[in-house]
Design an enzyme around this catalytic site. Structure first.
Site, PDB file in Angstrom:
ATOM      1  N   ASP A 170     -55.735   3.652 -39.039  1.00 27.30           N
ATOM      2  CA  ASP A 170     -54.900   4.688 -38.438  1.00 27.30           C
ATOM      3  C   ASP A 170     -55.789   5.922 -38.290  1.00 27.30           C
ATOM      4  OD1 ASP A 170     -53.288   6.851 -37.930  1.00 27.30           O
ATOM      5  OD2 ASP A 170     -51.968   6.562 -39.656  1.00 27.30           O
ATOM      6  N   HIS A 184     -49.499   7.354 -44.046  1.00 32.97           N
ATOM      7  CA  HIS A 184     -48.342   7.820 -43.287  1.00 32.97           C
ATOM      8  C   HIS A 184     -47.376   6.642 -43.181  1.00 32.97           C
ATOM      9  CE1 HIS A 184     -46.095   9.053 -39.680  1.00 32.97           C
ATOM     10  NE2 HIS A 184     -46.580  10.273 -39.840  1.00 32.97           N
ATOM     11  N   CYS A 242     -43.916  12.534 -43.767  1.00 36.30           N
ATOM     12  CA  CYS A 242     -43.865  11.086 -43.527  1.00 36.30           C
ATOM     13  C   CYS A 242     -44.792  10.331 -44.481  1.00 36.30           C
ATOM     14  CB  CYS A 242     -44.187  10.730 -42.077  1.00 36.30           C
ATOM     15  SG  CYS A 242     -43.026  11.443 -40.926  1.00 36.30           S
ATOM     16  N   GLN A 298     -55.497  11.239 -37.326  1.00 37.02           N
ATOM     17  CA  GLN A 298     -56.035  12.545 -37.711  1.00 37.02           C
ATOM     18  C   GLN A 298     -57.556  12.590 -37.593  1.00 37.02           C
ATOM     19  OE1 GLN A 298     -54.091  15.009 -38.215  1.00 37.02           O
ATOM     20  NE2 GLN A 298     -52.127  14.048 -38.694  1.00 37.02           N
TER      21      GLN A 298
END
Lengths: 144, 414
Positions: free
Chosen positions: B207, B129, B372, B210
């Site tokens: 990250d 992302h 994104c 999700q």
């Protein structure tokens, strides 16, 4: 009228499926590329001027986009042929939106005016006409 | 008697917790297939936040009166819930941020600016992302470090065979990767990447935007160095997120933002920093939002993250089977058994914006665009995709409505 018919009216579908002025123009007098950062769509606009060097003789476009952006750009090519560069550079976007004639949300509005913004950028590069709103501060970037 | 291995959730019953489903959209029941973008909010979270704002609200950490103490207790209680959710060893390692983007920027600016230089390499993935891509790209540029991406293959999975070549490019200092691709649903081998990063002497930044809302996460077992996630994707409010980082790293770092709360003492000559985690929490935080995030965590844990994961995998398998019935649909990414509840696809000859518009006419909400992840989408050779994503409240009949909507889109515009 159904929601589908309101947005994708017949004339929009016609321009989308049979776009006018679609293709790459070799030896264009002016050209520019535009992007819609929301969806990554890209459009290139090519302009050929007439003998007076000011009248738009021909306009073509290439690139990918949604039905609204493709149809709007196709309609735009028909609207501006035979008009002076300075006149088109000053054309309010409402004139195009009226021609498109469908209710547009803010997101879809960006799709609809991508072609016009890019055309005005091409005219600026070719004829020095004023840049479209929001692009003025990008002048250096866009012109390099 | 056989014991059922995977607990089941009753999505139909859980759906009743979400007021948004009470009202029709365009005269039809809402099929919300955009939870990877942002999740809907259950009544439990909305009511708790209302109660908090109405009767327990004051600024935190500043006053001695009862209301402020209650507000502080609620805020710090949420920090403990975040800690427990990801099994961090201490709440000192849990920093509240606005969202995962701010969490990742904090690491890139605070750790990256101080530790990167010419000859160093920052490695990200082509699946990132922009939030875990652009900050690192820009910090690498400012510090003179190299910036490299691990490519992915035709199934949308990282090509780990490229790692050796990357290791020859210089001293790898940072490996930053998403756990689950927000566009393709690819579940990245985050344990392997973490081990590889540490072999190179690099820090591992995850990250988990999700991942945390959909599966059990244990930062100690994983062994990474930083991990970020956000409240609004786990049924909590917007405006709150969290960064977890190893205490020794956080202690060595300079603050990212400065102002109130993050100081110990201030004078014209010098300012010293507050202890962890407050060193990284300048200004009045999103108090009720952090509290709401804690309530959302309680909500998810009561259902069970493993059960949520199993439900989504079942749905994504069903969706892939159904989409395979449509010869005009191309699905991107890995097979169902190696995929989270995210599905990106395109309809031949119909732009994703038009696909999403046609689905909206049917009350089906999906996302269309580059999500994104422009480098990823460009690698797929398209300008955009349509994406459907699932959560605990998603139902198989919503997949059926998606499939019907795609048929209509193809009929009318293809």
């Amino acid at each position: 009228m159904s929601e589908f018919d309101q947005l994708y009216r017949e004339v929009i579908l016609d321009h989308y499926k049979n776009p006018r002025g679609h293709g790459v123009m070799e030896h264009a007098d002016a050209e520019a590329e535009g992007q819609n950062p929301l969806c990554g769509d890209e459009v290139s606009i090519y302009v050929a001027f007439g003998e007076d060097g000011d009248t738009i003789d021909d306009v073509m476009f290439s690139g990918r986009g949604c039905a609204i952006s493709q149809a709007a750009t196709s309609m735009l090519t028909e609207m501006v042929k035979g008009r002076k560069a300075s006149e088109v550079a000053a054309m309010p976007k409402e004139e195009l939106l009226e021609e498109i004639g469908i209710p547009l949300t803010p997101v879809r509005l960006k799709c609809a005016i991508l072609g016009l913004t890019t055309l005005r950028l091409a005219l600026h590069k070719g004829k020095g006409t004023p840049l479209p709103d929001g692009l003025a501060e990008l002048e250096d970037l866009e012109l390099k | 008697m056989a014991v059922t291995a995977t607990p089941k959730i009753d999505a139909r019953r859980l759906r009743a917790d979400f007021p948004v489903f009470d009202r029709p959209i365009r005269g039809k029941p809402l099929a919300y297939l955009d939870s990877a973008n942002s999740a809907q909010k259950p009544r439990q979270v909305l009511d708790a936040m209302h109660e908090f704002y109405a009767y327990s609200y004051a600024n935190v950490h500043r006053a001695v009166y009862d209301l402020s103490e209650r507000s502080t207790a609620a805020f710090e209680g949420a920090r403990e819930k975040v800690r427990a959710l990801i099994n961090a060893s201490s709440t000192r390692e849990v920093i509240f941020t606005r969202n995962v983007t701010e969490a990742l920027n904090l690491v890139a600016y605070s750790w990256g600016l101080a530790n990167l230089g010419p000859g160093d390499v920052v490695v990200i993935t082509e699946l990132e992302h922009h939030a875990n891509f652009v900050p690192w790209q820009q910090i690498a540029r400012r510090t003179g470090a190299e910036f490299r991406a691990i490519p992915f293959d035709d199934q949308g999975e990282l090509m780990l065979e490229s790692l050796d070549e990357l290791a020859r490019q210089g001293q790898i200092k940072v490996v930053a990767a998403n756990w689950i691709s927000n566009t393709l649903g690819t579940i990245n081998p985050i344990e392997k990447l973490t081990s590889w990063a540490h072999e190179q002497g690099a820090i591992m930044v995850v990250d988990a935007a999700q991942a945390v809302p959909h599966r059990s996460v244990d930062v100690q077992a994983l062994g990474c160095d930083f991990l970020g996630f956000t409240s609004h994707k786990l049924c909590g409010p917007t405006g709150a997120g969290a960064l977890w980082g190893r205490a020794e790293l956080l202690e060595s770092m300079e603050p990212f933002e400065m102002g109130g709360e993050m100081i110990r003492s201030v004078s014209v000559e010098e300012t010293t920093w507050n202890e962890l985690p407050y060193k990284f929490e300048a200004g009045t935080p999103a108090i009720a939002e952090a509290y709401g995030m804690g309530v959302a965590i309680d909500y998810l844990e009561a259902i069970g993250l493993e059960a949520i994961d199993a439900h989504e995998r079942e749905l994504v398998g069903y969706a892939m089977d159904r989409l395979a019935e449509l010869p005009f649909v191309t699905v991107y990414g890995p097979p169902a058994e190696r995929r989270a509840g995210i599905l990106s696809f395109n309809v031949d000859g119909v732009h994703p914006h038009d696909v999403a518009q046609m689905l909206d006419f049917e009350g089906v909400a999906v996302r269309a665009g580059h999500h994104c992840t422009q480098p990823l989408v460009r690698r797929l050779g398209v300008s955009a995709t349509t994406r459907a994503s699932f959560y605990l409240y998603s139902l198989p009949e919503e997949v059926d409505r998606l499939v019907e909507g795609l048929r209509k889109a193809k009929d009318m515009l293809g």
